[in-house]
Design a protein around this motif. Structure first.
Motif, PDB file in Angstrom:
ATOM      1  N   PRO A 110      39.265  44.561  38.205  1.00 25.72           N
ATOM      2  CA  PRO A 110      38.230  44.623  39.252  1.00 25.72           C
ATOM      3  C   PRO A 110      37.163  45.660  38.910  1.00 25.72           C
ATOM      4  O   PRO A 110      37.457  46.846  38.721  1.00 25.72           O
ATOM      5  N   LEU A 111      35.930  45.207  38.850  1.00 26.38           N
ATOM      6  CA  LEU A 111      34.821  46.112  38.577  1.00 26.38           C
ATOM      7  C   LEU A 111      34.595  47.095  39.721  1.00 26.38           C
ATOM      8  O   LEU A 111      34.006  48.154  39.531  1.00 26.38           O
ATOM      9  N   SER A 112      35.053  46.733  40.916  1.00 29.35           N
ATOM     10  CA  SER A 112      34.895  47.621  42.074  1.00 29.35           C
ATOM     11  C   SER A 112      35.698  48.899  41.925  1.00 29.35           C
ATOM     12  O   SER A 112      35.449  49.882  42.619  1.00 29.35           O
ATOM     13  N   GLU A 113      36.672  48.910  41.003  1.00 22.64           N
ATOM     14  CA  GLU A 113      37.443  50.120  40.738  1.00 22.64           C
ATOM     15  C   GLU A 113      36.775  50.974  39.671  1.00 22.64           C
ATOM     16  O   GLU A 113      37.310  52.016  39.278  1.00 22.64           O
ATOM     17  N   GLY A 114      35.625  50.525  39.210  1.00 28.02           N
ATOM     18  CA  GLY A 114      34.924  51.232  38.151  1.00 28.02           C
ATOM     19  C   GLY A 114      33.993  52.295  38.675  1.00 28.02           C
ATOM     20  O   GLY A 114      34.172  52.843  39.753  1.00 28.02           O
ATOM     21  N   ARG A 115      32.927  52.563  37.900  1.00 30.70           N
ATOM     22  CA  ARG A 115      31.986  53.623  38.242  1.00 30.70           C
ATOM     23  C   ARG A 115      30.591  53.242  37.772  1.00 30.70           C
ATOM     24  O   ARG A 115      30.419  52.291  37.004  1.00 30.70           O
ATOM     25  N   ILE A 116      29.612  53.989  38.243  1.00 23.37           N
ATOM     26  CA  ILE A 116      28.250  53.871  37.747  1.00 23.37           C
ATOM     27  C   ILE A 116      28.078  54.954  36.678  1.00 23.37           C
ATOM     28  O   ILE A 116      28.225  56.146  36.978  1.00 23.37           O
TER      29      ILE A 116
END
Length: 548
Positions: free
Chosen positions: A136-142
């Motif tokens: 899940p990209l939502s667990e990533g960061r900017i």
């Protein structure tokens, strides 16, 4: 909790004289005194004694047989069908999104990630799956370059969904990051009415869909002369039941008794404690694009799939011509408000609600009172509906409504529910629209079997933290601040006791030691009361209709 209830908020009054015979007409919104919407929400808690809600009057079921109301529906070609995936869907209010991080959301069964692309300065909505290993990209960061980074293996994506960096790819090797399979699916998105919307189809042919079709627009939300505070909450029952509940003003005096203070016209006959009475609701027009309803002194519109709103009629237009939402008012002194409910299908048995109550009077209240304090009362109102709509062991057992409907089929809804009065006109109108144009239910496109999730324990069902607090910026900040204050009070209490106990005999006077001990007890008691307030308003607030 009692100490923070807004009982001191001043009352707002409309200085408008109405002929007494006007009160003999049932109405959804009673504007005789206090212009506060009496729907499934209240701007403030019932115990704000000087800030009273409007009277919403419910229907009384007659003992004599009555034919259910039949809203007039326009006839259309047999092949006309509502396409659930050719619509704009709201994701979240902008005020509750953090530009520093990605946000995971589920809408109409799709897992999406919402993030702020600072390079283009727009909100983006992606499929919440990294093309590498589906993390899940939502667990990533900017990252520092404003790219969305997957934290599983560090793959980075720009606002167009193109992969810009694969750490594991050797610099001298082929540019594998440019492959089409390395891209993330991007959904068309836009911000309207301070809400992020997306189009649930990532096919490139819909890239410019905003030029052809826009999300529903409500001008009062963007009008600077109106308040525009919003709230959101995940709801543990289905989209259809959520919409029906908000279209049903008759339940307010009963389901929300003790929370929302209702008033009834003086000439009505009080048949029970709550003062319910018949409502004259009527569907005026219905087609594939939704319907419009007349509720006496207010109108309402359903704009499928998500938007339902009610708005007051101008008081000075007795000839029947009224301005609707989006129409500029000719007079600046006309006081008006709008009830806006945005109902989002999430998955079977789960939905999300975004609400806002724009009004052009008492605007100063929203500038003085913290937003989270309004949400305390609004969440309690939602909790009282959760009992009625989901918990099976309540006396009314309306939770079985959703499961019974599934057993008999959506097309046979009217055979399960007995709706003999005109107060159910909007609910009937919604069910007719759903059956005629939208297949009787949300089209999940095979993503789910159709079975509803099991009923969780009461504490989990009514939990506010995961359904609201973590998704609301103002409540989240208040929650952290109050928890910090609780710790400070406990520390001060312990330090005070320690100093009093460690002080040598005669180092401080007996009066001083006694004072420190009393202060320590006071600080500790305050911390316990604050802990109770935090738990009751940000985690779980039990609700028992029998004692309301």
């Amino acid at each position: 909790m009692e100490a923070l209830k807004a009982s001191s908020f001043p009352s707002l009054h409309i200085n408008t004289t109405l002929h007494k015979t006007q009160f003999r007409r049932p109405m959804f919104l009673n504007f005789h005194f206090n212009p506060i919407p009496s729907s499934s929400f209240s701007l403030v808690h019932k115990k704000q004694s000087k800030f009273k809600a409007f009277t919403t009057i419910s229907s009384t079921v007659s003992t004599e047989p009555t034919n259910p109301p039949e809203p007039a529906l326009e006839t259309h070609s047999q092949g006309e069908k509502f396409d659930w995936y050719s619509q704009w869907y709201p994701v979240m209010p902008v005020c509750d999104l953090d530009k520093r991080r990605p946000h995971a959301k589920k809408v109409i069964g799709l897992d999406v990630v919402v993030w702020w692309d600072r390079n283009e300065e727009v909100w983006k909505v992606f499929d919440d799956r990294c093309p590498h290993r589906l993390a899940p990209l939502s667990e990533g960061r900017i990252d520092q370059w404003g790219r969305l980074q997957c934290v599983y293996h560090g793959w980075c994506f720009n606002g167009s969904g193109d992969c810009k960096f694969i750490p594991q790819a050797p610099p001298e090797g082929p540019p594998v990051h440019t492959a089409k399979k390395a891209c993330v699916a991007v959904y068309p998105s836009t911000v309207q009415n301070n809400i992020v919307w997306f189009w649930p189809n990532s096919d490139p042919q819909y890239k410019d869909i905003l030029m052809e079709k826009k999300p529903p627009y409500i001008s009062e939300i963007d009008d600077p002369s109106f308040t525009n505070s919003m709230g959101n909450r995940d709801i543990p029952y289905g989209y259809e039941v959520l919409v029906e509940n908000l279209m049903d003003p008759a339940h307010v005096p009963y389901a929300h008794h003790g929370i929302m203070q209702t008033r009834r016209p003086k000439d009505s006959v009080k048949a029970d404690r709550e003062g319910g009475r018949p409502l004259e609701l009527m569907i005026e027009k219905s087609d594939i694009n939704g319907f419009k309803a007349d509720q006496g002194w207010s109108n309402s519109k359903f704009l499928p799939p998500c938007v339902f709103y009610a708005y007051t009629k101008p008081m000075d237009q007795a000839n029947g011509s009224e301005s609707s939402v989006g129409t500029k008012k000719e007079t600046s002194v006309q006081r008006s408000f709008v009830l806006v409910f945005i109902c989002i299908p999430v998955s079977p048995g789960n939905s999300r609600l975004i609400w806002t109550f724009p009004r052009n009077f008492g605007v100063w209240i929203d500038k003085v009172v913290p937003r989270w304090m309004f949400h305390v009362g609004q969440n309690l109102i939602l909790d009282s509906d959760l009992y009625l709509l989901h918990i099976e062991y309540l006396t009314l057992e309306i939770f079985l409504q959703e499961r019974k409907i599934m057993d008999v089929g959506n097309a046979n809804w009217h055979k399960t529910c007995f709706v003999p009065t005109k107060s159910d006109a909007l609910v009937i109108g919604f069910r007719k629209w759903l059956n005629k144009y939208a297949g009787g239910q949300v089209d999940w496109r095979g993503k789910y079997s159709g079975a509803l999730p099991p009923t969780p324990p009461k504490e989990q069902l009514m939990d506010r933290y995961w359904s609201h607090v973590v998704n609301c910026r103002s409540c989240n900040i208040a929650y952290k601040g109050l928890n910090a204050l609780e710790v400070v009070l406990q520390v001060v209490s312990i330090v005070s006791i320690g100093i009093a106990a460690a002080a040598k005999q005669g180092a401080i006077s007996a009066v001083a030691r006694t004072t420190m001990v009393l202060l320590a007890v006071l600080f500790y008691a305050s911390s316990r009361l604050l802990a109770h307030f935090i738990y009751k308003n940000f985690h779980y607030h039990g609700y028992d209709h029998a004692f309301r």
